[in-house]
Design a protein around this motif. Structure first.
Motif, short mmCIF file in Angstrom:
data_model
loop_
_atom_site.label_atom_id
_atom_site.label_comp_id
_atom_site.label_asym_id
_atom_site.label_seq_id
_atom_site.Cartn_x
_atom_site.Cartn_y
_atom_site.Cartn_z
N SER A 81 -53.98 -77.56 -8.54
CA SER A 81 -52.81 -78.44 -8.52
C SER A 81 -51.55 -77.63 -8.85
O SER A 81 -51.63 -76.57 -9.47
CB SER A 81 -52.97 -79.57 -9.55
N LEU A 82 -50.41 -78.15 -8.47
CA LEU A 82 -49.14 -77.49 -8.74
C LEU A 82 -48.96 -77.28 -10.25
O LEU A 82 -48.50 -76.21 -10.68
CB LEU A 82 -47.99 -78.34 -8.17
N LEU A 83 -49.36 -78.25 -11.04
CA LEU A 83 -49.24 -78.14 -12.49
C LEU A 83 -50.10 -76.99 -13.02
O LEU A 83 -49.64 -76.18 -13.82
CB LEU A 83 -49.64 -79.45 -13.17
N ARG A 84 -51.37 -76.91 -12.58
CA ARG A 84 -52.25 -75.82 -13.03
C ARG A 84 -51.68 -74.47 -12.63
O ARG A 84 -51.72 -73.51 -13.40
CB ARG A 84 -53.67 -75.96 -12.44
N LYS A 85 -51.14 -74.38 -11.41
CA LYS A 85 -50.54 -73.12 -10.95
C LYS A 85 -49.37 -72.73 -11.84
O LYS A 85 -49.21 -71.56 -12.19
CB LYS A 85 -50.07 -73.25 -9.49
N GLN A 86 -48.54 -73.69 -12.21
CA GLN A 86 -47.39 -73.41 -13.09
C GLN A 86 -47.87 -72.93 -14.45
O GLN A 86 -47.29 -72.01 -15.03
CB GLN A 86 -46.50 -74.65 -13.24
N LEU A 87 -48.93 -73.56 -14.97
CA LEU A 87 -49.45 -73.17 -16.27
C LEU A 87 -50.05 -71.76 -16.25
O LEU A 87 -50.06 -71.07 -17.27
CB LEU A 87 -50.50 -74.18 -16.75
N LEU A 88 -50.54 -71.34 -15.09
CA LEU A 88 -51.16 -70.01 -14.96
C LEU A 88 -50.17 -68.93 -14.54
O LEU A 88 -50.52 -67.74 -14.55
CB LEU A 88 -52.28 -70.07 -13.91
N LYS A 89 -48.95 -69.29 -14.19
CA LYS A 89 -47.98 -68.35 -13.63
C LYS A 89 -47.81 -67.09 -14.49
O LYS A 89 -47.85 -65.97 -13.99
CB LYS A 89 -46.63 -69.02 -13.39
N GLY A 90 -47.62 -67.25 -15.78
CA GLY A 90 -47.42 -66.11 -16.66
C GLY A 90 -48.63 -65.18 -16.68
O GLY A 90 -48.50 -63.95 -16.63
N LYS A 91 -49.82 -65.76 -16.71
CA LYS A 91 -51.04 -64.97 -16.72
C LYS A 91 -51.22 -64.23 -15.40
O LYS A 91 -51.60 -63.06 -15.38
CB LYS A 91 -52.24 -65.90 -16.96
#
Length: 185
Positions: A151-161
Motif C-alpha cells: 500500500s502507499l502508506l506502507r511504502k511511505q513508512l519504508l521509504k527511509g529504510k
C-alpha cells in the motif's frame, strides 16, 4: 563464483528483461554462479536482474521442509500464463532489499511456460510456496519488486529504510552492489 547482489534503487531492478537464446555466452557458468550466490545469501530464489543482468532468467530452490518437497528449477524466458485461487498473504523478503519483510498477497496456483537450462521447454502447474517464489522471481524479470505490491502508506513508512539500503547503510552476510555508493561491499 559468488556474485554481488544489486541493491534496491539500482535501475536494472526496474527494467523489463529481454529473452535470451541458446547462444547466450557462458550460460551454464552463469546459472552455476547464480545458485552459488543464492545459497551463500540463504535465498530461495534469484533473478538475473539481481546480479545486474536484464535478461529473463531466474532460479528457484525452495529446499523443502516437512510439509513440502524441495522444488529446484532454472527458468529461462518464463511466461506466467495463468494465476488462480484465493490470494493469500505471506511475509516476503528479497536479497536485493535486505532487512525488509512485508506481507504480500499472491494467488496460490500458477501455470508457467519456460525453458530449463538444457533448453527443454516446459509448461507446468505449480502450487503453494514454490508458486509464490516463482511469482516473486518472475516479478523481477518484469521490472517489479515486492515493495511495489504494498500500500502507499506502507511504502511511505519504508521509504527511509529503502533509501538507506540504496546507499549501503545495511548489514548483510553477502556481497552487494549499492546504486548510491561507489564502493562494493
Amino acid at each position: 563464483m559468488k556474485l554481488p547482489i544489486v541493491a534496491y534503487g539500482d535501475p536494472v531492478l526496474k527494467k523489463v528483461c529481454v529473452d535470451i537464446d541458446e547462444t547466450y555466452p557462458d550460460l551454464q557458468q552463469l546459472i552455476s554462479n547464480m545458485f552459488e550466490t543464492m545459497y551463500n545469501a540463504s535465498g530461495v530464489g534469484l533473478a538475473a536482474p539481481q546480479i545486474g543482468l536484464p535478461i529473463r532468467l531466474f532460479i528457484v530452490d525452495t529446499k523443502g521442509d516437512e510439509e513440502e518437497e524441495a522444488y529446484k528449477r532454472v527458468f529461462i524466458n518464463a511466461q506466467i500464463l495463468e494465476e488462480s485461487g484465493e490470494p493469500w498473504a505471506f511475509n516476503e523478503g528479497c536479497l536485493s532489499i535486505p532487512e525488509v519483510r512485508e506481507d504480500v498477497m499472491r494467488k496460490p496456483n500458477i501455470l508457467i511456460s519456460y525453458y530449463d537450462e538444457n533448453w527443454k521447454q516446459h509448461k507446468a502447474k505449480v502450487t503453494g510456496f514454490p508458486a509464490r517464489v516463482i511469482q516473486h522471481e518472475y516479478d523481477h524479470i518484469e521490472g517489479k519488486l515486492f515493495t511495489d505490491k504494498l500500500s502507499l502508506l506502507r511504502k511511505q513508512l519504508l521509504k527511509g529504510k529503502l533509501d538507506a539500503i540504496s546507499k549501503g547503510n545495511v548489514s548483510t552476510d553477502y556481497k552487494m552492489r549499492f546504486p548510491k555508493q561507489n564502493k562494493k561491499r
